[in-house]
Design a protein around this motif. Structure first.
Motif, PDB file in Angstrom:
ATOM      1  N   LEU A  90      11.125   8.934  10.317  1.00  0.00           N
ATOM      2  CA  LEU A  90      10.376   9.003  11.367  1.00  0.00           C
ATOM      3  C   LEU A  90       9.767   9.120  12.733  1.00  0.00           C
ATOM      4  N   GLY A  91       9.995   7.412  12.848  1.00  0.00           N
ATOM      5  CA  GLY A  91       9.790   7.006  13.858  1.00  0.00           C
ATOM      6  C   GLY A  91       8.472   6.257  14.105  1.00  0.00           C
ATOM      7  N   ASN A  92       8.332   6.290  13.064  1.00  0.00           N
ATOM      8  CA  ASN A  92       7.101   5.224  12.670  1.00  0.00           C
ATOM      9  C   ASN A  92       7.279   3.916  12.530  1.00  0.00           C
TER      10      ASN A  92
ATOM     11  N   VAL B 161       4.609  10.181  16.556  1.00  0.00           N
ATOM     12  CA  VAL B 161       5.237   9.288  15.650  1.00  0.00           C
ATOM     13  C   VAL B 161       3.808   9.427  14.917  1.00  0.00           C
ATOM     14  N   PHE B 162       4.101   8.377  13.467  1.00  0.00           N
ATOM     15  CA  PHE B 162       2.780   8.586  12.363  1.00  0.00           C
ATOM     16  C   PHE B 162       3.339   8.534  11.092  1.00  0.00           C
ATOM     17  N   ASP B 163       2.505   6.805  10.293  1.00  0.00           N
ATOM     18  CA  ASP B 163       2.961   6.863   9.195  1.00  0.00           C
ATOM     19  C   ASP B 163       2.386   7.767   8.235  1.00  0.00           C
ATOM     20  N   PRO B 164       2.672   9.242   7.636  1.00  0.00           N
ATOM     21  CA  PRO B 164       1.942   9.567   6.249  1.00  0.00           C
ATOM     22  C   PRO B 164       1.820   9.188   5.092  1.00  0.00           C
ATOM     23  N   PHE B 165       1.506   7.625   5.028  1.00  0.00           N
ATOM     24  CA  PHE B 165       1.250   7.278   4.115  1.00  0.00           C
ATOM     25  C   PHE B 165      -0.291   7.038   4.444  1.00  0.00           C
TER      26      PHE B 165
ATOM     27  N   ALA C 141       1.194  -1.550   0.059  1.00  0.00           N
ATOM     28  CA  ALA C 141       0.409  -0.345   0.338  1.00  0.00           C
ATOM     29  C   ALA C 141       0.791   1.066  -0.213  1.00  0.00           C
ATOM     30  N   ARG C 142       2.293   1.289   1.115  1.00  0.00           N
ATOM     31  CA  ARG C 142       2.840   2.506   0.723  1.00  0.00           C
ATOM     32  C   ARG C 142       3.365   2.493  -0.486  1.00  0.00           C
TER      33      ARG C 142
ATOM     34  N   PRO D  75       3.711   5.813  23.059  1.00  0.00           N
ATOM     35  CA  PRO D  75       5.164   6.232  23.056  1.00  0.00           C
ATOM     36  C   PRO D  75       4.545   7.920  23.380  1.00  0.00           C
TER      37      PRO D  75
ATOM     38  N   GLN E 243      -3.947   3.109  19.018  1.00  0.00           N
ATOM     39  CA  GLN E 243      -2.815   2.009  17.949  1.00  0.00           C
ATOM     40  C   GLN E 243      -2.501   1.415  18.866  1.00  0.00           C
TER      41      GLN E 243
ATOM     42  N   LEU F  22       8.284   1.633  15.018  1.00  0.00           N
ATOM     43  CA  LEU F  22       7.810   1.435  16.194  1.00  0.00           C
ATOM     44  C   LEU F  22       6.962   0.892  16.407  1.00  0.00           C
ATOM     45  N   PHE F  23       5.611   0.793  15.388  1.00  0.00           N
ATOM     46  CA  PHE F  23       4.849   0.028  15.091  1.00  0.00           C
ATOM     47  C   PHE F  23       4.806  -0.919  14.739  1.00  0.00           C
TER      48      PHE F  23
ATOM     49  N   LEU G 272      -2.026   7.423  18.293  1.00  0.00           N
ATOM     50  CA  LEU G 272      -1.026   7.079  19.385  1.00  0.00           C
ATOM     51  C   LEU G 272      -1.501   5.784  21.015  1.00  0.00           C
TER      52      LEU G 272
ATOM     53  N   LYS H 137       0.219   4.267  -2.863  1.00  0.00           N
ATOM     54  CA  LYS H 137       0.101   5.734  -2.557  1.00  0.00           C
ATOM     55  C   LYS H 137       0.703   6.529  -3.390  1.00  0.00           C
TER      56      LYS H 137
END
Lengths: 251, 305
Positions: free
Chosen positions: A84-86, B88-92, A13-14, B84, B147, A88-89, B144, A17
C-alpha cells in the motif's frame, strides 16, 4: 524510544482493529483441532506416562498457534505496508533499525501470546492441564514467538506479492509446525523421520514449551532452549541487516 | 554564515545501468522557497527520495540542516517533512489516529493541539475521526501534508503536491504552503505546473536527464533574454518578410506573422519599423513575454539535442 513504542502501539492497534480475523479465528481453529484429535485419539494413545492424549495435545496446539500468529503478524503487516506504500511513514521517521526490529517483533510476540492465552482459557474448560514450571512456559512462549516474529519480518520484507507470502506460510511455516511433535512424540516416529525431525527448529520450541507443563520432554529442555536462542540470534541478525541496508525497503 | 537547509554534493544514483542522477550539486538556504522542475523521468523524485532517505545514493552526500541523511539520519529526519507524490495511507486508521501515530514516530507524545491546528488549517476537522479509506483523493492528499508537518519540520519537501487535484484545492494548498514559508519553513517544491513554480518559488532548479541544468532565481530565469513573442496581424495579405527578420519567424500565415524577439537584442519598435518599411499593413499587434513554461521547454529541449 517513543518512536519505537509508537510503532509497537500502531502494530497492536492494527491487529486489534481486525481482532475477529487475527485473534478469534485462530482460537476457533485451535479449538477445532483440539476437539477432533482428542475425540478420535483420547484413550487410544498415551504419549507420556500418566498424561492423557488431550493433556499432551494442549501445549503443542498452544505453541503452534502462538508461533503461527507471531509470524502472521509481522509478515502480513509488512507486506501490506509495502504494497500500500504506507511503510513510507515509518521509513522517513527518526526510528532506528533496532527500534523498527524491536517494535515489529514485540507486537508479533504480543499477538502470539494473546491468541495463545485465548486458546488456553478455552482449553481449560475442556481439560485441566498441569503446570510444572510457569517460568519455562513463558520463556519458551516469548522466545519462540520472537523467533517467528523475526522470521515474519524477513518474509514480509522479502515477499513482493501476497502469493509469495502465502507460499512461505503454506510451504514452510505450516509444515514445519505440523511436523514438530504437536500431535505426537517424536519417539513414536521411525528412524529417518525421527532424525529429520531434529533438524526442525519448531520441534524444540514445542518440546521445551511442553516441558514447562509436564516436566518431561523428548529433547533435554536445555538443548531446546539453546536451539531457540541460536535461532533467535541468527534471525535477529538477518533482520537487523536487511532493515539497516534497506533491502527491498529503500531503493 | 548559516548552515544551508539542504546541501547536496556530487550526488550520483544508478539503478543498474541507468544513471538517474549524474552529479548533482545544490544548496538551498534556510527560509528559501525552492522549486525543482524537470520533465518526467528527469530525476526529481529520485533526488527527493534520496533526501528523505528512501533512496540510497550511489555516491555523494546529502545534508539536512547540516546533518547527513545517511550517517546522521535520525537528526536529519527530525528536521525534514516529506509530502510524497503518491497518495498513500494506512487503511486501518482514522485521520486523527494517523496523525497521532506519525507524531509518535517523531518522538512527540502530546501533540494534540498542533494536530487539531493542522486539521483545522487543512479543513479536515470534520473528517478527523473518519477512516482514511472513506476520504476523497484531495482529502487524502491534505492528510499527507498534515502527516509531513506533525513534527513542525524546518525543511518541508513537497513532491508534486498538487498533481491531479482540482483548481480550488490547488489554490488553497498554495496559500497554505505560502503561509508555511512565511512562518519560516524552508520549502522545496517539485511540480509539473510551471505556473505554480512561477507564482511561489524564489529560486528554481531545472533538472533533466539526471543533471541540474539551471539553478537561478526566478527573476534571473525569467530575464535570461529568451524574450518575447511579437504577433503582427493584417486584414490584407502580408508581403514577404525582410531577410534580416526571417530567422526570427516562429509562425507565418497569409494574414499573421509571429516573431520571437530576444529581450536584450531586439526592440519591438525597431522590428515594427522594419516591417512597415517592407510594406506591411499592420492592423494589430500582440507582445507576449515568455513564461517560465517557454523557458523550461527551451532549456530542456536544448539539453535533449
Amino acid at each position: 524510544m517513543i518512536g519505537c513504542y509508537t510503532l509497537f502501539k500502531k502494530e497492536m492497534a492494527r491487529f486489534g482493529k481486525v481482532w475477529f480475523q487475527t485473534v478469534l479465528s485462530p482460537i476457533v481453529t485451535a479449538m477445532l483441532y483440539l476437539m477432533v484429535f482428542s475425540q478420535v485419539l483420547e484413550g487410544r494413545v498415551e504419549v507420556f506416562d500418566g498424561i492423557s492424549y488431550t493433556e499432551f495435545l494442549i501445549p503443542g496446539l498452544l505453541m503452534m498457534t502462538v508461533i503461527q500468529n507471531a509470524f502472521a503478524n509481522s509478515s502480513s503487516s509488512l507486506i501490506q505496508s509495502k504494497t500500500l506504500g504506507n511503510l513510507l511513514f515509518i521509513l522517513v521517521a527518526p526510528i532506528s533499525t533496532l527500534q523498527i526490529f524491536l517494535a515489529y517483533t514485540a507486537a508479533a510476540v504480543a499477538r502470539g501470546l494473546i491468541v495463545g492465552l485465548g486458546v488456553l482459557l478455552i482449553a481449560l474448560l475442556y481439560v485441566e492441564v498441569p503446570v510444572y514450571n510457569f517460568g519455562i512456559i513463558m520463556l519458551f512462549a516469548i522466545s519462540s514467538s520472537a523467533v517467528l516474529g523475526a522470521l515474519g519480518i524477513i518474509a514480509g520484507i522479502w515477499a513482493d506479492k501476497f502469493d509469495q507470502m502465502a507460499a512461505f506460510q503454506n510451504f514452510i511455516i505450516v509444515p514445519l509446525s505440523f511436523l514438530s511433535g504437536v500431535f505426537y512424540s517424536i519417539h513414536s516416529l521411525s528412524g529417518i523421520w525421527q532424525t529429520l525431525s531434529h533438524f526442525n527448529p519448531f520441534l524444540y520450541m514445542i518440546d521445551g514449551f511442553r516441558y514447562g507443563f509436564f516436566g518431561t520432554s523428548d529433547v533435554p529442555v536445555g538443548t531446546s532452549f539453546a536451539v531457540v536462542i541460536v535461532s533467535l540470534t541468527v534471525l535477529s541478525a538477518i533482520c537487523y541487516r536487511i532493515i539497516d541496508t534497506g533491502y527491498k525497503l529503500r531503493q | 554564515m548559516t548552515t544551508p537547509a539542504v546541501s547536496i554534493q556530487a550526488l550520483h544514483k544508478n539503478f543498474g545501468s541507468v544513471q538517474a542522477l549524474k552529479g548533482i550539486d545544490l544548496e538551498i538556504e534556510q527560509g528559501e522557497f525552492f522549486g525543482l522542475l524537470g520533465p518526467n523521468g528527469a530525476g526529481k523524485s529520485t533526488l527527493i527520495n534520496a533526501l528523505a532517505g528512501l533512496t540510497r545514493p550511489t555516491s555523494g552526500s546529502l545534508k539536512i540542516m547540516g546533518h547527513d541523511v545517511i550517517t546522521n539520519y535520525l537528526e536529519a529526519r527530525r528536521r525534514l517533512g516529506v509530502v510524497p507524490q503518491e497518495v498513500v495511507f494506512d487503511p486501518f486508521f482514522s485521520v486523527r489516529e494517523a496523525l497521532i501515530f506519525q507524531s509518535g514516530y517523531f518522538g512527540l507524545t502530546k501533540n494534540d493541539l498542533w494536530v487539531d491546528e493542522l486539521l483545522d488549517t487543512l479543513r479536515l476537522t470534520d473528517k478527523a475521526d473518519a477512516n482514511m479509506r472513506s476520504l476523497s483523493g484531495g482529502m487524502k492528499r491534505r492528510v499527507l501534508i498534515a502527516q509531513a508537518l506533525v513534527h513542525k519540520p524546518l525543511v518541508v519537501v513537497l513532491d508534486e503536491p498538487t498533481a491531479g487535484v482540482d483548481v480550488e484545492l490547488r489554490k488553497s494548498l498554495w496559500r497554505f504552503v505560502q503561509s508555511l514559508h512565511k512562518s519560516g519553513h524552508t520549502i522545496v517544491l517539485t511540480t509539473h505546473y510551471l505556473e505554480e513554480a512561477e507564482t511561489l518559488c524564489d529560486r528554481i532548479g531545472i533538472i533533466d536527464h539526471g543533471k541540474l541544468i539551471t539553478l537561478e532565481s526566478k527573476q534571473e530565469l525569467m530575464s535570461r533574454g529568451l524574450g518575447q513573442k511579437l504577433t503582427v496581424s493584417s486584414n490584407s495579405p502580408l508581403p514577404d518578410v525582410p531577410t534580416e527578420l526571417q530567422r526570427k519567424i516562429v509562425n507565418a500565415s497569409e494574414f499573421q506573422l509571429e516573431l520571437r524577439l530576444r529581450r536584450e537584442q531586439d526592440s519591438v519598435i525597431d522590428i515594427l519599423d522594419q516591417l512597415r518599411a517592407a510594406n506591411f499593413q499592420i492592423d494589430d499587434i500582440g507582445v507576449e513575454t515568455d513564461s517560465l513554461e517557454d523557458i523550461f521547454v527551451q532549456l530542456t529541449s536544448e539539453q535533449a539535442l
